[in-house]
Motif scaffolding. Structure first.
Motif, PDB file in Angstrom:
ATOM      1  N   ASP A   1      22.095 -23.018 -41.483  1.00  0.00           N
ATOM      2  CA  ASP A   1      20.919 -23.525 -42.200  1.00  0.00           C
ATOM      3  C   ASP A   1      20.317 -24.700 -41.448  1.00  0.00           C
ATOM      4  OD1 ASP A   1      21.769 -21.702 -43.945  1.00  0.00           O
ATOM      5  OD2 ASP A   1      22.008 -23.044 -45.658  1.00  0.00           O
ATOM      6  N   GLU A   2      21.209 -25.595 -41.042  1.00  0.00           N
ATOM      7  CA  GLU A   2      20.750 -26.792 -40.337  1.00  0.00           C
ATOM      8  C   GLU A   2      20.165 -26.412 -38.976  1.00  0.00           C
ATOM      9  OE1 GLU A   2      22.423 -31.007 -38.733  1.00  0.00           O
ATOM     10  OE2 GLU A   2      23.841 -29.495 -39.451  1.00  0.00           O
ATOM     11  N   ALA A   3      20.854 -25.480 -38.278  1.00  0.00           N
ATOM     12  CA  ALA A   3      20.378 -25.063 -36.968  1.00  0.00           C
ATOM     13  C   ALA A   3      18.996 -24.414 -37.059  1.00  0.00           C
ATOM     14  CB  ALA A   3      21.375 -24.091 -36.344  1.00  0.00           C
ATOM     15  N   MET A   4      18.761 -23.733 -38.184  1.00  0.00           N
ATOM     16  CA  MET A   4      17.473 -23.078 -38.351  1.00  0.00           C
ATOM     17  C   MET A   4      16.426 -24.023 -38.934  1.00  0.00           C
ATOM     18  SD  MET A   4      18.522 -19.369 -39.873  1.00  0.00           S
ATOM     19  CE  MET A   4      16.851 -18.801 -40.050  1.00  0.00           C
ATOM     20  N   GLY A   5      16.860 -25.175 -39.394  1.00  0.00           N
ATOM     21  CA  GLY A   5      15.924 -26.122 -39.999  1.00  0.00           C
ATOM     22  C   GLY A   5      15.421 -25.669 -41.347  1.00  0.00           C
TER      23      GLY A   5
ATOM     24  N   ASP B   1       3.795 -15.166 -37.508  1.00  0.00           N
ATOM     25  CA  ASP B   1       3.884 -16.606 -37.280  1.00  0.00           C
ATOM     26  C   ASP B   1       2.671 -17.078 -36.475  1.00  0.00           C
ATOM     27  OD1 ASP B   1       6.609 -18.691 -36.987  1.00  0.00           O
ATOM     28  OD2 ASP B   1       4.681 -19.170 -36.055  1.00  0.00           O
ATOM     29  N   PRO B   2       2.033 -18.175 -36.865  1.00  0.00           N
ATOM     30  CA  PRO B   2       0.835 -18.631 -36.128  1.00  0.00           C
ATOM     31  C   PRO B   2       1.118 -18.885 -34.653  1.00  0.00           C
ATOM     32  CG  PRO B   2       1.315 -20.068 -38.011  1.00  0.00           C
ATOM     33  CD  PRO B   2       2.336 -19.007 -38.022  1.00  0.00           C
ATOM     34  N   LYS B   3       2.332 -19.252 -34.329  1.00  0.00           N
ATOM     35  CA  LYS B   3       2.647 -19.575 -32.935  1.00  0.00           C
ATOM     36  C   LYS B   3       3.023 -18.333 -32.124  1.00  0.00           C
ATOM     37  CE  LYS B   3       4.201 -23.118 -31.317  1.00  0.00           C
ATOM     38  NZ  LYS B   3       4.830 -24.294 -30.742  1.00  0.00           N
ATOM     39  N   PHE B   4       3.059 -17.178 -32.813  1.00  0.00           N
ATOM     40  CA  PHE B   4       3.543 -15.978 -32.149  1.00  0.00           C
ATOM     41  C   PHE B   4       2.465 -15.377 -31.259  1.00  0.00           C
ATOM     42  CE2 PHE B   4       4.604 -11.541 -31.681  1.00  0.00           C
ATOM     43  CZ  PHE B   4       5.994 -11.525 -31.619  1.00  0.00           C
TER      44      PHE B   4
ATOM     45  N   ARG C   1      13.894 -23.406 -33.607  1.00  0.00           N
ATOM     46  CA  ARG C   1      13.468 -24.410 -34.577  1.00  0.00           C
ATOM     47  C   ARG C   1      12.660 -25.504 -33.893  1.00  0.00           C
ATOM     48  NH1 ARG C   1      18.293 -28.052 -36.279  1.00  0.00           N
ATOM     49  NH2 ARG C   1      17.830 -28.838 -34.196  1.00  0.00           N
ATOM     50  N   ASP C   2      13.201 -25.977 -32.764  1.00  0.00           N
ATOM     51  CA  ASP C   2      12.524 -27.073 -32.075  1.00  0.00           C
ATOM     52  C   ASP C   2      11.202 -26.626 -31.461  1.00  0.00           C
ATOM     53  OD1 ASP C   2      14.588 -28.595 -32.838  1.00  0.00           O
ATOM     54  OD2 ASP C   2      15.695 -28.439 -30.941  1.00  0.00           O
ATOM     55  N   ALA C   3      11.107 -25.314 -31.169  1.00  0.00           N
ATOM     56  CA  ALA C   3       9.849 -24.822 -30.609  1.00  0.00           C
ATOM     57  C   ALA C   3       8.756 -24.754 -31.657  1.00  0.00           C
ATOM     58  CB  ALA C   3      10.067 -23.439 -29.994  1.00  0.00           C
ATOM     59  N   GLY C   4       9.098 -24.933 -32.930  1.00  0.00           N
ATOM     60  CA  GLY C   4       8.076 -25.046 -33.968  1.00  0.00           C
ATOM     61  C   GLY C   4       7.725 -23.757 -34.668  1.00  0.00           C
ATOM     62  N   TYR C   5       8.520 -22.733 -34.477  1.00  0.00           N
ATOM     63  CA  TYR C   5       8.256 -21.487 -35.205  1.00  0.00           C
ATOM     64  C   TYR C   5       8.647 -21.650 -36.662  1.00  0.00           C
ATOM     65  CZ  TYR C   5       7.387 -19.008 -30.856  1.00  0.00           C
ATOM     66  OH  TYR C   5       6.867 -18.597 -29.680  1.00  0.00           O
TER      67      TYR C   5
END
Lengths: 465, 413
Positions: free
Chosen positions: A64-68, A171-174, A45-49
């Motif tokens: 849910d929270e952990a996944m954002g 994913d754009p970041k993938f 989540r924090d990595a922005g995926y």
């Protein structure tokens, strides 16, 4: 994607053997316990995926929270559906009850809110439930029968005791290398890639045939309904649900096997009187006679003789008056000697007079005329057409009729006289007496000496139209 | 069932004593308003009637909260609920309110025993002699049987409240899971007893104010009102205790959220029962039933009725449905206070229109509201003070309940 296009272009001659290069769809990481999955989720989540998911054998609190994951918009869908239901319900009821088919029920207003509340409630709940169910399916992109991730053998334990994290390649970041390294840094048991299918599975040929047949069959009920709605037929309609058109009661004039004599209409049981038909306790009221004569047939004899005479001769040959005058005269004789009542056997009131007037106008005036002169509309029409068979009804204002006691008039209405049919079966005795009363009033109205009237009454008579 | 492991090591036992003597003092201070209301009753015109009805209204308003608490305690045991363990002891304390109420309702029963018809027309032999319907109801609605039923109702409720509190307290000492099983087994029949006593108590004490009226749903109506009152009070107490540092760790936003959900749900339940009662009477339009709603549409009572429809149902339904309203302690507390006031208006609306002095229909008046508010604060003061006194020195959480762990870990999905 560009690679796919190239291959497709080169293999255009053999489309049936079209083999697509498999495409990397994503990465799958396996974890041993929910805690490490949670930990990994926070990092992803924090990595922005954005396009990634977790797969667990049971609901994990806090994932849910952990996944954002943002809080679902389902409540808004449900609320919108519920409000729609409520609006439909209230406008439907307004349209049906107050506009399209206004029907007053127990004095309530045509459109009253309390009566609408149950339907509003029901329809709101129904549509809200639909919204919740289908909204949930839609938001989860269900039903989904197949996912390439299913091909992973390790993934089978996702329903048992392993916890998975999948990264979507869209994913754009993938990027294959970086993300691979990143996922490995989350300390999973192992990481594997999953690829798109090389060849799309072919549908069984019979399935297509079956589905087409099914589709055609599904159209048939609609077609039948449309056909039936646009055509007419002499045959009785098909009752899929037998409603009140068919009831198992016995019908008049039919035969049955229930009773020994085969009749559906039951004769009176000897020695009994049907409910409400005991008449001998008030002979003046029911017969217009002070006492019943020994020979009771005499009181219906006139009508019967007349009916017999009608049957005997063809209609055209019947003279207007009198071939059976002898029989009639004999009957009249008998009737004249009966002990008729001369007073009304019930209290005479204004209400009774009004009732008599109303009933007279319904039953009598068509032949006898509104004033009782024997010039009713039916009579006028028959005279117009020069119907030879038509006997002009008697005027009430002849000496003969005027002299008749009220009991005799009542008897005439009850049993008929000459061409006049019996009205006893149609008009209850109270109403017959009321008619007699009105008739008496009509007779009286034709015999008033103008000198006995006051000026007021004269003016009133002159002014009344 | 697994026993709670080393719970007593982790959890420190807290009691209401940590609040200090101030709440008790304030509650006792409030109770002074009860005599004030009585004096006001002597001052105003028709004040005695106003006071008598206000007193009935106030006691049954407080009683409904305790009865709601009792129901909540029993239903949690019956359904083997795990989430609610941390807030069950507060509910058990609240259910003890039936004890002061038993004392406070006694004057009403004694008044009717003397044949005084201020409250109940059927209590006076003179009224019964003139009224055929009351004569037919006399085998049930008579002073002796009324007093006997009063004893049965309050004995049952005190017994139930004390049973569930004592067994729970005993578990604090022993940690015996058998006690939980015992309470589970007893809660089924207990709820049956509760349902009958509550229904008939509502019939006897409130519905029979107008002995000519019939409504079989009335018991459920009072029950629904009571649960709204109870969940309001529970939410307010939890938010208050948390702000004072009590139950701060164990009771989380998740628990508050669930209390809010139940408050919202039972508020809708109340509306459902109210419309059910109204709709049947409205549709049938029979004089002996409409006599209930007719006076409630005239003399200013129409405004109160509309206030209930809009204020008690429509406004909370729209605004309190939202998730964050229930998860924020401040907004939750706001809606709880709001609904408690609405519940008070509801009982006010049930009781007060039955007033009839000199054959006049009672209008909503300033003296009526003044006396009623004073009376309610006074009775409420006694109610709260007694609960504080009775629960002093007792843990505010069932510290060794076998499901405590589950409750502490509770999370809404």
């Amino acid at each position: 994607m560009s690679m796919n296009k190239e291959i497709m272009a080169t293999t255009i001659e053999h489309p049936a053997e079209n083999k697509v290069e498999p495409e990397l769809l994503g990465l799958l990481a396996e974890f041993n316990d929910p805690e490490s999955l949670m930990e990994a989720s926070r990092k992803v989540r924090d990595a922005g995926y954005n396009r990634w998911d977790t797969h667990t054998p049971f609901p994990v609190h806090g994932i849910d929270e952990a996944m954002g994951i943002k809080y679902t918009i389902l409540p808004w869908i449900v609320a919108a559906c519920g409000l729609t239901g409520g609006t439909i319900a209230i406008s439907m009821q307004y349209w049906m009850n107050a506009v399209d088919y206004p029907f007053l029920i127990s004095g309530k207003p045509l459109f009253s809110i309390p009566a609408c509340i149950p339907i509003m409630f029901e329809l709101s709940v129904l549509l809200a439930a639909f919204g919740a169910f289908f909204g949930m399916l839609g938001l989860n992109q269900l039903p989904k029968l197949y996912n390439p991730i299913f091909k992973s053998d390790a993934f089978r334990r996702a329903t048992n005791d392993r916890f998975f994290l999948s990264m979507d390649a869209s994913d754009p970041k993938f990027s294959e290398i970086d993300t691979g390294e990143f996922v490995k840094s989350l300390n999973p048991n192992h990481v594997e890639e999953f690829w798109s299918d090389v060849e799309s599975p072919k549908l069984p040929r019979n399935l297509k045939l079956g589905l087409s047949l099914f589709g055609v069959l599904m159209l048939m009920p609609i077609a039948l309904v449309a056909y039936k709605r646009s055509t007419v037929t002499d045959n009785p309609r098909i009752h899929i649900i037998p409603d009140m058109d068919f009831q198992p009661y016995l019908k008049a004039q039919n035969t049955t096997t229930i009773f020994g004599d085969g009749r559906e209409m039951r004769p009176h049981i000897p020695g009994t009187i049907p409910r409400g038909q005991y008449k001998d306790d008030n002979i003046p009221f029911y017969y217009g006679l002070k006492v019943l004569p020994e020979d009771q047939d005499v009181i219906t004899i006139a009508a019967q003789d007349d009916a017999k005479a009608d049957e005997e001769k063809p209609a055209e040959a019947k003279p207007a008056e009198g071939a059976n005058a002898d029989a009639q005269a004999a009957a009249e004789d008998k009737l004249a000697n009966l002990p008729w009542v001369t007073e009304f056997p019930m209290p005479v009131t204004d209400k009774m007079m009004a009732r008599g007037k109303e009933r007279y106008r319904i039953y009598c005036s068509v032949c006898h005329g509104l004033g009782g002169e024997g010039d009713g509309l039916v009579t006028l029409r028959a005279m117009d057409l020069q119907q030879g068979t038509w006997v002009r009804p008697a005027s009430y204002h002849t000496d003969n009729v005027r002299k008749q006691p009220v009991g005799r008039l009542f008897h005439t209405i009850t049993n008929g006289v000459r061409k006049m049919p019996a009205y006893g079966p149609q008009i209850p005795p109270e109403d017959r007496w009321a008619i007699v009363l009105y008739l008496k009033a009509l007779q009286k109205s034709h015999q008033v000496d103008a000198d006995t009237l006051t000026n007021d009454e004269k003016r009133k008579l002159r002014d009344t139209k | 069932m697994q026993t709670s492991h080393d719970a007593d090591k982790k959890i420190t036992v807290q009691t209401l004593d940590e609040l200090g003597p101030l709440p008790l003092k304030i509650a006792l201070g409030c109770s002074v308003l009860l005599p004030v209301a009585f004096v006001l009753g002597l001052v105003f015109n028709h004040g005695w009637d106003l006071f008598a009805f206000s007193y009935l209204q106030s006691t049954f308003f407080c009683l409904s909260i305790s009865l709601g608490a009792l129901f909540f305690v029993m239903i949690q045991q019956l359904t083997r609920a795990g989430w609610s363990v941390v807030l069950r002891r507060i509910s058990e304390f609240l259910s003890l309110g039936v004890i002061p109420m038993a004392v406070l309702v006694l004057p009403i029963v004694l008044l009717s025993l003397t044949g005084n018809d201020t409250l109940y027309k059927w209590a006076s032999a003179e009224n019964v002699a003139q009224d055929t319907l009351l004569q037919h109801k006399a085998p049930y609605l008579n002073n002796g049987f009324f007093a006997i039923r009063y004893v049965i109702y309050f004995a049952s409720w005190i017994f139930l409240a004390r049973f569930f509190l004592n067994k729970s307290l005993a578990q604090d000492e022993s940690g015996d899971p058998e006690l939980t099983l015992l309470m589970e087994r007893r809660s089924g029949p207990a709820i049956l007893l509760y349902a009958f006593t509550l229904t008939f108590a509502a019939f006897d004490f409130i519905m029979s104010l107008d002995a000519h009226w019939f409504s079989t749903i009335f018991g459920v109506y009072y029950f629904a009102a009571g649960l709204v009152g109870f969940f309001s009070v529970l939410a307010i107490s939890l938010v208050f205790l948390r702000s004072k540092g009590l139950l701060q760790e164990p009771v989380t936003v998740e628990h508050l959220h669930d209390v809010g959900k139940l408050l919202f749900a039972f508020n809708c339940f109340w509306a459902y029962i109210a419309i059910s009662q109204y709709l049947l009477i409205w549709y049938a339009n029979i004089p002996e039933e409409t006599t209930f709603f007719l006076p409630r549409q005239t003399n200013g009572w129409g405004t109160v009725s509309l206030m209930l429809v809009i204020g008690h149902f429509a406004i909370p339904f729209v605004f309190f449905m939202s998730r964050w309203m229930k998860r924020n302690p401040k907004t939750l507390c706001f809606w709880a206070v709001y609904l408690l006031i609405m519940n008070w208006v509801d009982i006010f609306w049930l009781v007060m229109p039955n007033l009839a002095f000199d054959g006049m229909d009672p209008a909503v008046s300033f003296p009526m509201i003044l006396i009623n508010v004073c009376c309610t604060i006074g009775v409420g003061g006694i109610f709260v003070a007694t609960i504080l006194k009775l629960s002093a020195g007792k843990s505010i959480m069932p510290v060794r309940d076998p499901r405590l762990e589950e409750s502490l870990e509770f999370h809404n999905i």
